[in-house]
Design a protein around this motif. Structure first.
Motif, PDB file in Angstrom:
ATOM      1  N   LEU A   4      -0.644   5.864  15.475  1.00 15.88           N
ATOM      2  CA  LEU A   4      -0.306   5.732  14.061  1.00 15.88           C
ATOM      3  C   LEU A   4      -0.518   7.044  13.301  1.00 15.88           C
ATOM      4  N   HIS A   5      -0.561   8.150  14.032  1.00 16.55           N
ATOM      5  CA  HIS A   5      -0.747   9.447  13.388  1.00 16.55           C
ATOM      6  C   HIS A   5       0.340   9.679  12.335  1.00 16.55           C
ATOM      7  N   GLY A   6      -0.082  10.012  11.115  1.00 14.99           N
ATOM      8  CA  GLY A   6       0.865  10.289  10.043  1.00 14.99           C
ATOM      9  C   GLY A   6       1.229   9.093   9.193  1.00 14.99           C
ATOM     10  N   LYS A   7       0.906   7.865   9.612  1.00 11.05           N
ATOM     11  CA  LYS A   7       1.211   6.681   8.818  1.00 11.05           C
ATOM     12  C   LYS A   7       0.238   6.580   7.637  1.00 11.05           C
ATOM     13  N   ILE A   8       0.753   6.164   6.493  1.00 13.03           N
ATOM     14  CA  ILE A   8      -0.045   5.974   5.291  1.00 13.03           C
ATOM     15  C   ILE A   8       0.006   4.488   4.939  1.00 13.03           C
ATOM     16  N   VAL A   9      -1.150   3.834   4.930  1.00 11.99           N
ATOM     17  CA  VAL A   9      -1.199   2.382   4.804  1.00 11.99           C
ATOM     18  C   VAL A   9      -2.161   1.987   3.688  1.00 11.99           C
ATOM     19  N   ALA A  10      -1.694   1.167   2.749  1.00 12.38           N
ATOM     20  CA  ALA A  10      -2.550   0.575   1.716  1.00 12.38           C
ATOM     21  C   ALA A  10      -2.798  -0.886   2.081  1.00 12.38           C
ATOM     22  N   ILE A  11      -4.042  -1.342   1.885  1.00 14.82           N
ATOM     23  CA  ILE A  11      -4.442  -2.682   2.333  1.00 14.82           C
ATOM     24  C   ILE A  11      -5.197  -3.381   1.208  1.00 14.82           C
ATOM     25  N   THR A  12      -4.707  -4.536   0.763  1.00 17.39           N
ATOM     26  CA  THR A  12      -5.444  -5.317  -0.228  1.00 17.39           C
ATOM     27  C   THR A  12      -6.437  -6.238   0.475  1.00 17.39           C
ATOM     28  N   GLY A  13      -7.436  -6.678  -0.274  1.00 16.95           N
ATOM     29  CA  GLY A  13      -8.461  -7.538   0.311  1.00 16.95           C
ATOM     30  C   GLY A  13      -9.218  -6.849   1.419  1.00 16.95           C
ATOM     31  N   ALA A  14      -9.469  -5.546   1.259  1.00 13.48           N
ATOM     32  CA  ALA A  14     -10.040  -4.733   2.339  1.00 13.48           C
ATOM     33  C   ALA A  14     -11.559  -4.641   2.297  1.00 13.48           C
ATOM     34  N   SER A  15     -12.199  -5.458   1.469  1.00 14.11           N
ATOM     35  CA  SER A  15     -13.652  -5.378   1.362  1.00 14.11           C
ATOM     36  C   SER A  15     -14.376  -6.139   2.465  1.00 14.11           C
ATOM     37  N   GLY A  16     -13.653  -6.885   3.275  1.00 13.17           N
ATOM     38  CA  GLY A  16     -14.275  -7.647   4.355  1.00 13.17           C
ATOM     39  C   GLY A  16     -13.227  -8.333   5.204  1.00 13.17           C
ATOM     40  N   GLY A  17     -13.682  -9.038   6.232  1.00 14.79           N
ATOM     41  CA  GLY A  17     -12.808  -9.859   7.042  1.00 14.79           C
ATOM     42  C   GLY A  17     -11.637  -9.118   7.649  1.00 14.79           C
ATOM     43  N   ILE A  18     -10.456  -9.722   7.570  1.00 12.86           N
ATOM     44  CA  ILE A  18      -9.255  -9.171   8.195  1.00 12.86           C
ATOM     45  C   ILE A  18      -8.878  -7.832   7.567  1.00 12.86           C
ATOM     46  N   GLY A  19      -8.997  -7.715   6.252  1.00 12.37           N
ATOM     47  CA  GLY A  19      -8.630  -6.468   5.597  1.00 12.37           C
ATOM     48  C   GLY A  19      -9.488  -5.306   6.043  1.00 12.37           C
ATOM     49  N   GLU A  20     -10.788  -5.518   6.098  1.00  9.37           N
ATOM     50  CA  GLU A  20     -11.688  -4.462   6.562  1.00  9.37           C
ATOM     51  C   GLU A  20     -11.404  -4.109   8.018  1.00  9.37           C
ATOM     52  N   ALA A  21     -11.276  -5.121   8.866  1.00  8.00           N
ATOM     53  CA  ALA A  21     -11.006  -4.865  10.283  1.00  8.00           C
ATOM     54  C   ALA A  21      -9.698  -4.105  10.465  1.00  8.00           C
ATOM     55  N   THR A  22      -8.696  -4.438   9.664  1.00  9.07           N
ATOM     56  CA  THR A  22      -7.410  -3.747   9.750  1.00  9.07           C
ATOM     57  C   THR A  22      -7.548  -2.289   9.343  1.00  9.07           C
ATOM     58  N   ALA A  23      -8.269  -2.042   8.265  1.00  7.57           N
ATOM     59  CA  ALA A  23      -8.465  -0.656   7.817  1.00  7.57           C
ATOM     60  C   ALA A  23      -9.167   0.164   8.889  1.00  7.57           C
ATOM     61  N   ARG A  24     -10.203  -0.389   9.484  1.00  9.83           N
ATOM     62  CA  ARG A  24     -10.960   0.346  10.504  1.00  9.83           C
ATOM     63  C   ARG A  24     -10.085   0.631  11.738  1.00  9.83           C
TER      64      ARG A  24
END
Length: 247
Positions: A4-24
């Motif tokens: 995913l080098h170069g991809k720019i991704v914004a994630i809502t609900g990223a403070s925990g659960g699926i959103g946090e795991a996705t960001a990491r």
């Protein structure tokens, strides 16, 4: 090179659960991520962890019920990284109860967060995607929106099914190859979603089910990564991710 080098991704609900795991996970695979949620201290901590591990991460305090907050999230992402390739609509709540309880405040809250919040994301990101010539909308839906609603889940399931319908409509309007859409429907996942359930008996039942049969948020994050990693001419329209033992 990371997938995913170069991809720019914004994630809502990223403070925990699926959103946090996705960001990491996306950051580990090379994406730059912008974490959005109402809890600033939590997203700041997750972003700090990502940067400490060599990843790229920024934050933006967002309430998805406010259209201007989603506009600001997209603007912040572009200001920081120059573009936005993917918006992951993940924020959601589930204050479920039987319809006969007439908990109209919870009905409105689920419509505002689960459905209207996703539409705010579409309204904010879609014009930018079209101007850029590419973009990817990913929404975390639920297997509850796939079938007839279980007891106490009618309104929650309705909001999730509505999100799936919006996704399909956007797909049919985007056959020019500019915008891709992916709806990901998890089954029981070990998150704090039960905390939003106001009925104590239902909350305890859901927590027991999660304890007995659930998958980690990272399993759903891998589905998000899989969809995003596809080449531009491939669209993964829908993915269902549930525990093997879930009925």
């Amino acid at each position: 090179m990371l997938p995913l080098h170069g991809k720019i991704v914004a994630i809502t609900g990223a403070s925990g659960g699926i959103g946090e795991a996705t960001a990491r996970l996306l950051a580990q695979r090379g994406a730059a991520v912008v974490l959005a949620a109402r809890r600033s201290e939590r997203i700041d901590a997750v972003a700090h962890d990502i940067r400490e591990e060599g990843g790229r991460a920024a934050t933006c305090v967002v309430d998805v019920t406010r259209a201007e907050d989603l506009q600001r999230l997209v603007a912040t992402t572009i200001d920081r990284y120059g573009r936005i390739d993917v918006l992951v609509n993940n924020a959601g709540i589930a204050p479920i109860s039987p319809l006969a309880d007439f908990d109209t405040a919870s009905w409105s809250a689920m419509i505002d967060v689960n459905l209207r919040g996703m539409l705010h994301g579409v309204a904010a990101a879609l014009p930018v995607f079209r101007e850029q010539g590419s973009g990817h909308l990913v929404s975390i839906v639920s297997v509850a929106g796939l079938y007839g609603a279980s007891p106490a889940m009618a309104v929650y399931a309705a909001t999730k099914n509505a999100v799936r319908t919006v996704h399909e409509g956007l797909r049919t309007e985007s056959t020019d190859g500019v915008v891709r859409t992916t709806a990901i429907s998890p089954g029981y996942t070990r998150t704090d979603l039960a905390n939003s359930m106001t009925d104590p008996h239902i909350r305890e039942r859901i927590r027991k089910n999660m304890d007995a049969v659930s998958i980690p948020p990272a399993a759903v994050a891998r589905a998000v990564a899989f969809a995003i990693e596809q080449p531009d001419d491939v669209e993964i329209g829908e993915i269902n991710v549930r525990p093997t033992a879930q009925a």
